[in-house]
Design an enzyme around this catalytic site. Structure first.
Site, PDB file in Angstrom:
ATOM      1  N   CYS A  86       0.834  -1.203   0.000  1.00 45.94           N
ATOM      2  CA  CYS A  86       0.000   0.000   0.000  1.00 45.94           C
ATOM      3  C   CYS A  86       0.873   1.258   0.000  1.00 45.94           C
ATOM      4  O   CYS A  86       1.541   1.542  -0.975  1.00 45.94           O
ATOM      5  CB  CYS A  86      -0.978  -0.039   1.167  1.00 45.94           C
ATOM      6  SG  CYS A  86      -2.385   1.081   0.960  1.00 45.94           S
ATOM      7  N   HIS A 176      -3.733  -5.049   1.034  1.00 42.13           N
ATOM      8  CA  HIS A 176      -3.166  -5.496   2.314  1.00 42.13           C
ATOM      9  C   HIS A 176      -3.247  -7.019   2.431  1.00 42.13           C
ATOM     10  O   HIS A 176      -4.298  -7.568   2.766  1.00 42.13           O
ATOM     11  CB  HIS A 176      -3.905  -4.841   3.476  1.00 42.13           C
ATOM     12  CG  HIS A 176      -3.592  -3.394   3.647  1.00 42.13           C
ATOM     13  ND1 HIS A 176      -2.524  -2.944   4.393  1.00 42.13           N
ATOM     14  CD2 HIS A 176      -4.184  -2.284   3.124  1.00 42.13           C
ATOM     15  CE1 HIS A 176      -2.479  -1.626   4.347  1.00 42.13           C
ATOM     16  NE2 HIS A 176      -3.472  -1.197   3.583  1.00 42.13           N
ATOM     17  N   GLU A 178      -1.887  -8.790   4.711  1.00 38.72           N
ATOM     18  CA  GLU A 178      -1.783  -9.204   6.109  1.00 38.72           C
ATOM     19  C   GLU A 178      -3.122  -9.350   6.805  1.00 38.72           C
ATOM     20  O   GLU A 178      -3.201  -9.986   7.865  1.00 38.72           O
ATOM     21  CB  GLU A 178      -0.894  -8.217   6.886  1.00 38.72           C
ATOM     22  CG  GLU A 178      -1.477  -6.832   7.090  1.00 38.72           C
ATOM     23  CD  GLU A 178      -1.169  -5.858   5.963  1.00 38.72           C
ATOM     24  OE1 GLU A 178      -1.095  -4.653   6.236  1.00 38.72           O
ATOM     25  OE2 GLU A 178      -1.022  -6.308   4.803  1.00 38.72           O
ATOM     26  N   SER A 230       0.850 -12.901  38.373  1.00 42.40           N
ATOM     27  CA  SER A 230      -0.555 -12.489  38.445  1.00 42.40           C
ATOM     28  C   SER A 230      -1.504 -13.673  38.360  1.00 42.40           C
ATOM     29  O   SER A 230      -2.685 -13.551  38.667  1.00 42.40           O
ATOM     30  CB  SER A 230      -0.869 -11.524  37.300  1.00 42.40           C
ATOM     31  OG  SER A 230      -0.812 -12.195  36.052  1.00 42.40           O
ATOM     32  N   GLY A 231      -0.990 -14.810  37.903  1.00 42.79           N
ATOM     33  CA  GLY A 231      -1.845 -15.958  37.633  1.00 42.79           C
ATOM     34  C   GLY A 231      -2.237 -16.039  36.178  1.00 42.79           C
ATOM     35  O   GLY A 231      -2.826 -17.022  35.732  1.00 42.79           O
ATOM     36  N   GLY A 232      -1.886 -14.999  35.403  1.00 39.47           N
ATOM     37  CA  GLY A 232      -2.178 -14.987  33.983  1.00 39.47           C
ATOM     38  C   GLY A 232      -1.146 -15.759  33.177  1.00 39.47           C
ATOM     39  O   GLY A 232      -0.111 -16.191  33.699  1.00 39.47           O
ATOM     40  N   VAL A 233      -1.410 -15.908  31.892  1.00 40.76           N
ATOM     41  CA  VAL A 233      -0.547 -16.714  31.027  1.00 40.76           C
ATOM     42  C   VAL A 233       0.838 -16.092  30.878  1.00 40.76           C
ATOM     43  O   VAL A 233       1.858 -16.781  30.980  1.00 40.76           O
ATOM     44  CB  VAL A 233      -1.204 -16.903  29.643  1.00 40.76           C
ATOM     45  CG1 VAL A 233      -0.251 -17.614  28.689  1.00 40.76           C
ATOM     46  CG2 VAL A 233      -2.501 -17.702  29.776  1.00 40.76           C
ATOM     47  N   ASP A 234       0.910 -14.780  30.645  1.00 42.72           N
ATOM     48  CA  ASP A 234       2.191 -14.145  30.346  1.00 42.72           C
ATOM     49  C   ASP A 234       3.181 -14.278  31.502  1.00 42.72           C
ATOM     50  O   ASP A 234       4.316 -14.733  31.313  1.00 42.72           O
ATOM     51  CB  ASP A 234       1.994 -12.664  30.007  1.00 42.72           C
ATOM     52  CG  ASP A 234       1.082 -12.452  28.814  1.00 42.72           C
ATOM     53  OD1 ASP A 234       0.897 -13.411  28.036  1.00 42.72           O
ATOM     54  OD2 ASP A 234       0.558 -11.338  28.656  1.00 42.72           O
ATOM     55  N   SER A 235       2.771 -13.868  32.696  1.00 44.86           N
ATOM     56  CA  SER A 235       3.694 -13.925  33.834  1.00 44.86           C
ATOM     57  C   SER A 235       4.016 -15.371  34.204  1.00 44.86           C
ATOM     58  O   SER A 235       5.136 -15.673  34.636  1.00 44.86           O
ATOM     59  CB  SER A 235       3.120 -13.173  35.039  1.00 44.86           C
ATOM     60  OG  SER A 235       1.924 -13.774  35.505  1.00 44.86           O
ATOM     61  N   SER A 236       3.061 -16.275  34.011  1.00 44.79           N
ATOM     62  CA  SER A 236       3.295 -17.680  34.348  1.00 44.79           C
ATOM     63  C   SER A 236       4.313 -18.314  33.409  1.00 44.79           C
ATOM     64  O   SER A 236       5.219 -19.037  33.849  1.00 44.79           O
ATOM     65  CB  SER A 236       1.978 -18.463  34.305  1.00 44.79           C
ATOM     66  OG  SER A 236       1.060 -17.959  35.255  1.00 44.79           O
TER      67      SER A 236
END
Length: 520
Positions: A86, A176, A178, A230-236
């Site tokens: 583009c 585009h 993508e 935190s118990g979330g996916v990222d920090s775990s």
């Protein structure tokens, strides 16, 4: 900039498109490592980043505007393939001696291109005369090609919808590839990276895991590191990766603010202490957080109160860990991209960010961000690679402030308990129906609205529960999920019968935009 010397990689030059991140995601999905950098930082980047190919993103500007962003001439002197998308096609043509003019008609939305000449860029789509659906979004258009270029495809509004200089391996496309609305866009990008640039696609989570472990060991040495859990996916995932690298040099601090889903705090503690044997400090701060939220009804004040208190509690507990020199965070690549985005400039604050920005400066901890190269879907894949339970890494997104922003009005211990039970029933029915993995995010909301009901022969006057479920690919836009009605009926019946304090259930059919996914 990351150490990717062992990988073939692509440089994506960002001209401010809202969908530049999608280019990177499509490339990563095909096993190609790539990094996004703003157009005005390219010359500095090229001094250390040696790309095997370059992609120029779209953007909102016009090449005719004063001080419009332009592609660096150095990009065309690298002897590597270049693909302009583009605005990227337009600035490439402008820099290389072609001509770009404002279009008399604009092309926005679905369109068709007609292939007029074969090119390896369009391999697998069809030969000359084939019509291919694509997604257009442009006003200006190329009207004269630079020397060496030929037309590969045309559209109703663009005589140069796809162009190519096969000798120099320079390509331009006016649509585009993508976005999902270009059905075979991923194939076009793969043709560019694998067939034209000759990349092998060796970017895997197994390779990343090994390299990340080596980098963590090199950075931390024999130092001690704190990770906020935190118990979330990222920090775990970050915690498990770091523990694999340096073992008990890691201590996780899990601040339980009392606003998690039903039994979630216990599950986190069990998984990390018992299953992974990771040193864990569990801080039950529910009373402290709920006390601070007493009387607070404004959503932004809730967020800021929780964020401020989280830092205070984390700070207090982290100070007890002797010899800590590093702080681990689950920063992801989209956060890194946004911090250096070509779009820049001020923007309206819709909601303050869920995540806490770190500890106070006086603690002098050095930052470790092992996931900063990854998108969310890659973090989930890494979690599976690390052996985290699939049902854990596949969990729906959950906001940092927890259930506080799913309880409009005042947050009280009683209302939190009611919502936890209703939410658990709702998710249980979704899982029983086999729909959980088809939904981006599903949750219950407890409204500060009371309605009259009848239970047996008695009148009730209780609160309303709203159910929310959406489909999305990235959370930027979302559509409400079209449940079979019997699933909603079962969930509503169970909530009313099993949760004291709710006597009416409604389903939210708002898309994003105009609404947001969360209610607050």
């Amino acid at each position: 900039m990351t150490d990717t010397a062992d990988h073939e990689h692509v440089l994506i030059v960002d001209f401010g498109s809202q969908v530049t991140q999608l280019i990177a995601r499509r490339l990563r999905e095909s096993g190609v490592y790539c990094e996004i950098h703003p157009y005005d930082k390219v010359d500095a980047v090229l001094d250390s980043f040696r790309p095997k190919a370059v992609i120029l993103s779209g953007g909102p500007a016009s090449v005719h505007e004063a001080e419009s962003p332009a592609a660096s001439k150095r990009l065309f002197e690298l002897d590597v393939p270049v693909l302009g998308i583009c605005y990227g096609e337009q600035t490439m043509c402008d820099v290389l001696g072609g001509k770009v003019e404002p279009g008399t008609t604009r092309e926005f939305g679905r369109a068709e291109i007609e292939i007029v000449r074969e090119s390896p860029l369009l391999d697998g789509l069809g030969g000359a005369g084939h019509f291919e659906p694509v997604w257009m979004s442009h006003g200006d258009k190329v009207t004269a090609l630079p020397m060496g270029f030929e037309t590969v495809a045309v559209s109703e509004g663009s005589p140069f919808a796809v162009i190519a200089d096969e000798g120099r391996r320079f390509y331009g496309i006016q649509f585009h590839p993508e976005v999902a609305h270009t059905p075979r866009g991923a194939l076009i990008l793969r043709n560019f990276t694998h067939k034209i640039a000759g990349l092998k696609g060796d970017w895997t989570m197994k390779a990343f895991r090994e390299e990340a472990i080596a980098r963590i060991r090199d950075q931390v040495g024999d130092g001690r590191i704190i990770c906020g859990l935190s118990g979330g996916v990222d920090s775990s995932v970050a915690a498990v990766l770091i523990h694999e690298a340096i073992g008990d040099q890691l201590t996780c601090v899990f601040v339980d603010h009392g606003l998690l889903r039903l039994n979630e705090a216990e599950q986190v503690v069990t998984m990390f202490r018992d299953h992974y044997n990771i040193p864990l400090v569990h801080v039950d701060a529910a009373e402290e957080f709920l006390g601070a939220l007493a009387g607070v009804t404004d959503p932004e004040t809730k967020r800021k109160t929780i964020g401020r208190l989280f830092v205070e509690v984390f700070d207090r507990e982290a100070a007890k860990i002797e010899g800590a020199a590093f702080l681990a965070q689950g920063t992801l690549y989209p956060d890194v991209i946004e911090s250096v985005s070509a779009r820049g400039g001020p923007s309206a604050v819709i909601k303050s960010h869920h995540n806490v920005g770190g500890l106070p400066d006086y603690m002098k901890l050095k930052l470790v961000e092992p996931l900063r190269e990854l998108f969310k879907d890659e973090v989930r894949a890494l979690g599976v690679e690390l052996g985290l339970p699939p049902q854990f890494v596949g969990r729906h997104p959950f906001p940092g402030p927890g259930l506080a922003i799913r309880i409009p009005g005042e947050v009280t211990p009683e209302r939190v308990a009611i919502l936890q039970k209703a939410d658990a029933i709702y998710l249980d029915e979704i899982r029983k129906a086999g729909l959980y993995d088809s939904i981006w995010q599903a949750f219950a909301v407890l409204l500060p609205v009371r309605t009259v009901g009848v239970m047996g022969d008695a009148r009730t006057y209780d609160e309303v529960c709203a159910l929310r479920a959406v489909t999305s690919t990235d959370g930027m836009t979302a559509d409400f999920f079209e449940f079979p009605w019997e699933v909603l009926s079962r969930a509503a019946t169970r909530i009313i019968n099993e949760v004291r304090g709710i006597n009416r259930v409604v389903y939210d059919v708002t898309s994003k935009p105009p609404g947001t996914i969360e209610w607050e």
